[in-house]
Design an enzyme around this catalytic site. Structure first.
Site, PDB file in Angstrom:
ATOM      1  N   TYR A 103       0.807  -1.272   0.102  1.00 52.87           N
ATOM      2  CA  TYR A 103       0.056  -0.019  -0.078  1.00 52.87           C
ATOM      3  C   TYR A 103       0.995   1.221  -0.046  1.00 52.87           C
ATOM      4  O   TYR A 103       0.689   2.129  -0.643  1.00 52.87           O
ATOM      5  CB  TYR A 103      -0.972   0.136   1.228  1.00 52.87           C
ATOM      6  CG  TYR A 103      -2.133  -0.890   0.554  1.00 52.87           C
ATOM      7  CD1 TYR A 103      -3.113  -0.359  -0.289  1.00 52.87           C
ATOM      8  CD2 TYR A 103      -2.354  -2.025   1.500  1.00 52.87           C
ATOM      9  CE1 TYR A 103      -4.279  -1.272  -0.427  1.00 52.87           C
ATOM     10  CE2 TYR A 103      -3.404  -2.984   1.066  1.00 52.87           C
ATOM     11  CZ  TYR A 103      -4.561  -2.428  -0.019  1.00 52.87           C
ATOM     12  OH  TYR A 103      -5.468  -3.287  -0.465  1.00 52.87           O
ATOM     13  N   ASP A 254       5.996 -36.074  13.869  1.00 50.63           N
ATOM     14  CA  ASP A 254       5.249 -37.287  13.557  1.00 50.63           C
ATOM     15  C   ASP A 254       6.197 -38.098  12.766  1.00 50.63           C
ATOM     16  O   ASP A 254       7.056 -37.388  12.181  1.00 50.63           O
ATOM     17  CB  ASP A 254       4.130 -36.955  12.777  1.00 50.63           C
ATOM     18  CG  ASP A 254       2.700 -36.382  13.425  1.00 50.63           C
ATOM     19  OD1 ASP A 254       2.822 -36.320  14.603  1.00 50.63           O
ATOM     20  OD2 ASP A 254       2.033 -35.805  12.831  1.00 50.63           O
TER      21      ASP A 254
END
Lengths: 373, 572
Positions: A103, A254
C-alpha cells in the site's frame, strides 16, 4: 507515518547496503549505462547442498537485473521503489508487512504496482527476495515483518527493544500460552540469560501444551518450542541462535512425510529460502522421533500405527535418494521400515496409554541416545 | 449455360409437334410467336423472377443503358432513380440520364423491340449486351401493370418529346403512341414505367444496394435515388475522369453462344455462312473455315446465313470449340483502374485500410481474354451488416463494372473468395471481420451462368485468377493488420516505459541520497529509446524476412495457375 520517529539505532548495515546499491545505479546512469544490480540465481540449478550436513545453500551463479530491458523494466523499477521504501522504514524505525509495503507503493506509484507480486505470502515475493539475496540480508533486517508462528517456554530471558520501548521477556513466566516468537529475533532482540541443557522442538502445538502442563521444561531444564507445523523464519532463526549458544537441539515430530520435512527444513534449510540458509539452517539439530523402530521398545504403539499415504511413501523414497540422508544408516533403516510396512505413526499416539507418557518418552530417548542424526 | 442455349430453341421446337421443318417455316414461326414466348419462357433467366429481384432488374436495365449511353457519348453520367409506390406491390419507376438522348424515330426500336438494341450487333466490353434488357422491361411493365412505358427524351437540340412505348407481342414490333413534342432544355432519356407484382425492400438484393455498388464501380457517375418512402440517397461523383471509350471488337468464335450467333447471321448482309464468318467474326480465316468443314462435314458453309437454324447455330458453336483459334485481342478491355476503384471505395466505405490490385489480362477457354480487378477494404463501413448489428465479410461482385447481386452461391467470384484460406492472411473468420472484397471481371465475353447475367461460370482459369487477385490484396491487408498490431504493442510499451522511467527517476534519488530526478529521467530516456529503436529495427527486419518468404510462396502458387489448382467437383 506522519509522526516521524527518529531511529535510535545507528545507521544499520541494511540501510547502508540499500544506499550503496542506489548510488551504484545512479553512477551507472551517469555513465550512460543501464542501472542494474547482481543477485544470486535462486533457481534449483544453483541450489547446492553441503555433502556433510545437507545444508542447502546457493552456488556462485549470479544474474543481472537491469532496467533497459523490455521484460525487466517494470520489475526493476518496482524493486528500486521497494528498496527506497525499505530504506525509509529503517530511517523511521518502523516496521510493516509485505501488505503494508504494497500500500505504501500503491500510494506513490499507483497502477504500476503489480498486485500479483504482493498478494501472496512474503516468501513468494521475488522482488524482495532479489533484494535479500543481492544484499545478503533478511527481509526482517529491512523492518519487514512476516507472520508470527511458533511458541517458546523455558529458562530464557530476552531484551526486546521495540517501538521505542525496551522490555525484558522471561520465557519462564508465560503461563499456559508461552511466548510467541516474533518474526525478527535479531534486530532489537538480545539474549540476556539462558539456562537450558537442550532445546526441544515439538511439531504440534497440542503436544507442546501437554508438555507445558507437565512442567516438562522446568523439570528437565530445557527450552520448549513448537513451530506449530512448518517452522516460520523467526522460529528457525531462534533455533539457529540457540544452537549458536552450543545448546543441543532435538526435534520431535510425527513419523510421516510432513514431520520429516519439518525436521529437515530446520536442519538443512528449504529450497525456497536456500539463499538464507546460512542464518536459518541448524545442521546440529537431531531427531528424537517418533520413529517406526519405537514400536519395538513401546509395545503399545503397535496398535496405534496408521496406514501411510502415497505422499508419505513418495517422500520416504525421495529422502533415501538424498546423499546427506542415505549416508546415515539409521535413517535408511527407519525409512525402509516405513516403505516395507506402509505404516506411519503420529506423535499424539504416545498419549494412547497414558497422557503423561509423552514427557517420559522424550526423556528416555534423550537419555538413551536413541536419536537420529 | 446449356439451358441458355436450349431455351430459345425450345420456344420454337416445343411449339411444333413432330416433323422437321424448313428454315423458312421456323423463322416465320419465330417471328410470330417468339417474342411473347421468348419473354415468358425466359423471364426467369432474364432476371424477372421474384418480386424483389424483378424490381432490381428493372433498375439495373435502365441504369445500365443510361451509363453506357453517356460513356459512349463522352458525357459524365448523372443518373436519377425514383421509385414511388402506386399501391401494394405496384410501383412507378422513373430513371433519367443526361446522355445523348434517343431520337424519336429510334425510340421504338430501342425500347419496344426484342433483340434489336443498338448494342446487339456490336461486340465490346459493355454492361448490357443482348438488347433484351430495356425491351424486356417494357414487356414486363405491359404484362404486370397493363400499361406502356412513358418516355421523355431529347438530344439536347432544344426539342423534347414524350411518348408511350409498348411492344406488339404478336409481331415483336414497337408501338409508339401519344407523341408530344415541345421546346425545352433537356438532354437524355427519362423512362417512367409501372410494374406490379414486384416488391421494394432494403435488403442486399434491393435497388439501393444495386445503386450503391454501381456507384462503386463507376466513380465518374453521379447517382441519386429516392425510395418509395421519400428517402433520398446520393452517391456523388468522386472522379471526373470518364472511362476510355470501349473499342468495338468483332466477336471471336469462342465467345459466341448459339442464340447470339443465330441472331448475328439473321441480320448479316453476307451471302454465305463462310463469308459471314471471315468478315464478321474475328480470327476466322478461310483456312479456318476449311478446318471447320472437316470438323462438321454435315454443315453447309455455302448456305445463306439467313437460312441458318437454331440447331445449325448450335452445331456451329460446338464446332468452334474443336478448332484451335488465335486468341482474341485484349485491347478492348477497359479496367476501372486502381485509382478509380480506390477513390470510390474510400468515399463510400471510408475504410481504415484499402488495397487495390489489377492483374494483367489472362485467357480462359484457351483464348478468351479477361482481366480481374480486386480490392480489399477493411474497417470503416466495410463489411456486411446484419440486422442484429454484427459485421461480417462482404463480397462485392462486378462484371464489366456492373454489380452482380443475385445468384451469389453459384458464382465463380464467391467460390474463389470463399475458397481462400483466410486464416493464412490473418483473418480468423471471414464472416466476422469488417472486410469488403471487391472483384470486377472484365471481358468482352464474360462467362455468365445464365442470361440473367448475375453469376459467373466457374471456368477454372477464371476462378484461379480471381483467387490470385484477391490473395494479392489479402496479403496487403494481412501486412497492414500485423503492422497495426505491432505498432499498437510498441506504443503501449513506449507509454509504459516512459512511466517506468519517471517512477524510477523519482525513487532512485530517495534510495541513493544522490541524483536528480529530471537529470536521471533525461538520461534514462535516451538510454531506453536507443535500445528500443535497436529492438524495433531487429523486429522489423525479422518481419520483412517472413514477408518475403510469404510472397515467394504466393508467387509459387501463382505459377501453378495453369490448371494445377484443384477444385471440388461441385465447382466444376
Amino acid at each position: 507515518m506522519a509522526e516521524k520517529k527518529k531511529s535510535d539505532e545507528k545507521t544499520t548495515v541494511a540501510h547502508d547496503k540499500l544506499v550503496t546499491m542506489g548510488r551504484e545505479m545512479v553512477q551507472e546512469i551517469n555513465m550512460s549505462e543501464s542501472p542494474s544490480f547482481l543477485t544470486p540465481v535462486r533457481s534449483r540449478s544453483n541450489i547446492k547442498s553441503d555433502p556433510d550436513t545437507g545444508a542447502l545453500y546457493l552456488g556462485g551463479s549470479k544474474e543481472t537485473r537491469t532496467f533497459v530491458h523490455v521484460s525487466q523494466a517494470k520489475k526493476f523499477m518496482q524493486t528500486v521503489a521497494i528498496a527506497s521504501k525499505l530504506k525509509s522504514f529503517l530511517e523511521q524505525g518502523l516496521h510493516t508487512s509485505i501488505r503494508g509495503l504494497y500500500y505504501q507503493l500503491k500510494f506513490s506509484i499507483g497502477e504500476d504496482v503489480d498486485e500479483e507480486l504482493f498478494s501472496e505470502q512474503s516468501e513468494s515475493n521475488p522482488l524482495i527476495e532479489d533484494l535479500e539475496a543481492s544484499l545478503d540480508l533478511k527481509r526482517e533486517d529491512f523492518n519487514l515483518s512476516t507472520d508470527r508462528k511458533g511458541v517458546v517456554a523455558g529458562n530464557m530471558t530476552i531484551k526486546d527493544k521495540f517501538g521505542g520501548d525496551e522490555s525484558i521477556i522471561d520465557a519462564a513466566k508465560q503461563g499456559r500460552s508461552g511466548w510467541m516468537i516474533p518474526s525478527d529475533v535479531d534486530n532489537g532482540m538480545e539474549f540476556v540469560d539462558i539456562d537450558a541443557d537442550y532445546v526441544l522442538v515439538v511439531e504440534k502445538d497440542a503436544l507442546w501444551q501437554r508438555l507445558n502442563e507437565d512442567k516438562f521444561w522446568k523439570k528437565n531444564n530445557c527450552i520448549l518450542i513448537t513451530p506449530k507445523g512448518q517452522a516460520s523464519r523467526g522460529t528457525r532463526r531462534l533455533i539457529r541462535k540457540l544452537a549458536d549458544k552450543k545448546i543441543p537441539i532435538y526435534v520431535f515430530t510425527d513419523c510421516d512425510a510432513w514431520g520429516w520435512y519439518i525436521y529437515w527444513a530446520i536442519k538443512t534449510g528449504s529450497m525456497n529460502l536456500a539463499y538464507l540458509s546460512k542464518s536459518l539452517a541448524t545442521p546440529e539439530a537431531r531427531f528424537i522421533g517418533v520413529t517406526m523402530s519405537d514400536i519395538e521398545h513401546y509395545d503399545f504403539l503397535k496398535k496405534l500405527t496408521i496406514t501411510a499415504k502415497e505422499v508419505d511413501i513418495k517422500r520416504a523414497q525421495e529422502m533415501l535418494s538424498y546423499p546427506w540422508i542415505s549416508k546415515h544408516k539409521q535413517w535408511v533403516d527407519e525409512l525402509n521400515i516405513v516403505l516395507k510396512t506402509k505404516k506411519k505413526i503420529e506423535q499424539d499416539a504416545l498419549q494412547g496409554q497414558r497422557l503423561t507418557f509423552v514427557g517420559d518418552y522424550v526423556k528416555e530417548k534423550i537419555t538413551s541416545g536413541e536419536i537420529l542424526p | 449455360m446449356a439451358t441458355k442455349e436450349k431455351n430459345p430453341d425450345k420456344g420454337v421446337e416445343n411449339g411444333k409437334e413432330v416433323e422437321p421443318k424448313s428454315a423458312e417455316e421456323i423463322f416465320e414461326e419465330f417471328k410470330e410467336h417468339s417474342v411473347a414466348e421468348f419473354f415468358t419462357k425466359n423471364k426467369q433467366m432474364l432476371g424477372f423472377s421474384g418480386k424483389v429481384r424483378s424490381l432490381t432488374t428493372v433498375i439495373h436495365e435502365y441504369v445500365t443503358n443510361g451509363l453506357d449511353a453517356c460513356e459512349e457519348a463522352g458525357i459524365l453520367p448523372d443518373i436519377t432513380v425514383k421509385i414511388t409506390s402506386v399501391q401494394e406491390e405496384h410501383y412507378l419507376v422513373k430513371v433519367a440520364d443526361n446522355g445523348p438522348g434517343i431520337p424519336l424515330d429510334h425510340i421504338g426500336r430501342a425500347l419496344g423491340m426484342m433483340l434489336s438494341g443498338t448494342k446487339f450487333h456490336r461486340y465490346m466490353q459493355q454492361r448490357g449486351q443482348q438488347g433484351i434488357g430495356a425491351t424486356g422491361c417494357t414487356m414486363f411493365a405491359q404484362l404486370t401493370s397493363g400499361k406502356p412505358i412513358h418516355i421523355r427524351s431529347s438530344t439536347g437540340n432544344g426539342k423534347v418529346y414524350e411518348c408511350n412505348v409498348s411492344v406488339n407481342i404478336k409481331t415483336n414490333m414497337p408501338n409508339v403512341s401519344d407523341v408530344q413534342e415541345y421546346e425545352g432544355e433537356f438532354r437524355g432519356v427519362e423512362v417512367m414505367a409501372e410494374f406490379a407484382d414486384v416488391k421494394y425492400d432494403r435488403s442486399e438484393y434491393s435497388p439501393l444496394e444495386y445503386l450503391k455498388r454501381t456507384a462503386i464501380a463507376n466513380p465518374h457517375a453521379e447517382i441519386s435515388f429516392i425510395d418509395p418512402e421519400g428517402r433520398k440517397v446520393r452517391f456523388p461523383r468522386v472522379s471526373e475522369s470518364l472511362p476510355e471509350r470501349p473499342h468495338e471488337v468483332q466477336p471471336h468464335p469462342l465467345g459466341l453462344e448459339s442464340h447470339t450467333l443465330y441472331e448475328l447471321m439473321r441480320i448479316s448482309p453476307a451471302r454465305k455462312v463462310s463469308s459471314f464468318m471471315t468478315t464478321e467474326l474475328v480470327r476466322v480465316t478461310s483456312s479456318k473455315v476449311d478446318e471447320l468443314r472437316n470438323v462438321i462435314p454435315q454443315f453447309d458453309f455455302d448456305m445463306s446465313p439467313k437460312d441458318v437454324t437454331w440447331e445449325d447455330a448450335r452445331r456451329l458453336v460446338a464446332g468452334f470449340k474443336k478448332v484451335k483459334w488465335v486468341a482474341p485481342s485484349a485491347e478492348g478491355l477497359r479496367p476501372i483502374g486502381n485509382d478509380q476503384i480506390e477513390i470510390s471505395l474510400r468515399s463510400l466505405l471510408s475504410p481504415e485500410y484499402l488495397s487495390v490490385r489489377s492483374r494483367p489480362p489472362k485467357v480462359y477457354k484457351g483464348g478468351v481474354p479477361f482481366i480481374v480487378e480486386a480490392a480489399i477494404s477493411y474497417g470503416g463501413k466495410s463489411g456486411a451488416r446484419t440486422e442484429a448489428g454484427s459485421v461480417g465479410g462482404e463480397i462485392m461482385r462486378f462484371s464489366n463494372r456492373s454489380p452482380l447481386l443475385f445468384d451469389a452461391g453459384g458464382c465463380a467470384i464467391t467460390k474463389a473468395v470463399k475458397g481462400i484460406e483466410w486464416k493464412r492472411y490473418g483473418i480468423s473468420d471471414f464472416d466476422t471481420i469488417p472486410v469488403t472484397v471487391f472483384v470486377n471481371i472484365l471481358s468482352a465475353f464474360v462467362p455468365y451462368t445464365g442470361a440473367g447475367k448475375q453469376s459467373i461460370a466457374s471456368e477454372p482459369e477464371v476462378v484461379d485468377e480471381i483467387k490470385f487477385a484477391v490473395m494479392d490484396v489479402a496479403r496487403d491487408l494481412q501486412r497492414y493488420i500485423a503492422g497495426k498490431v505491432r505498432e499498437e504493442t510498441r506504443a503501449t510499451k513506449r507509454k509504459a516505459i516512459i512511466r517506468y522511467i519517471q517512477l524510477l527517476s523519482e525513487h532512485l534519488p530517495m534510495l541513493a541520497n544522490t541524483g536528480n530526478k529530471e537529470d536521471l529521467e533525461k538520461k534514462l530516456t535516451v538510454l531506453v529509446f536507443d535500445k528500443f529503436k535497436a529492438d524495433e529495427a531487429e523486429e522489423d527486419k525479422k518481419e520483412k524476412k517472413t514477408r518475403v518468404l510469404m510472397e515467394e510462396e504466393g508467387n509459387e502458387s501463382d505459377s501453378d495457375s495453369d490448371g494445377k489448382i484443384e477444385f471440388d467437383e461441385e465447382d466444376m
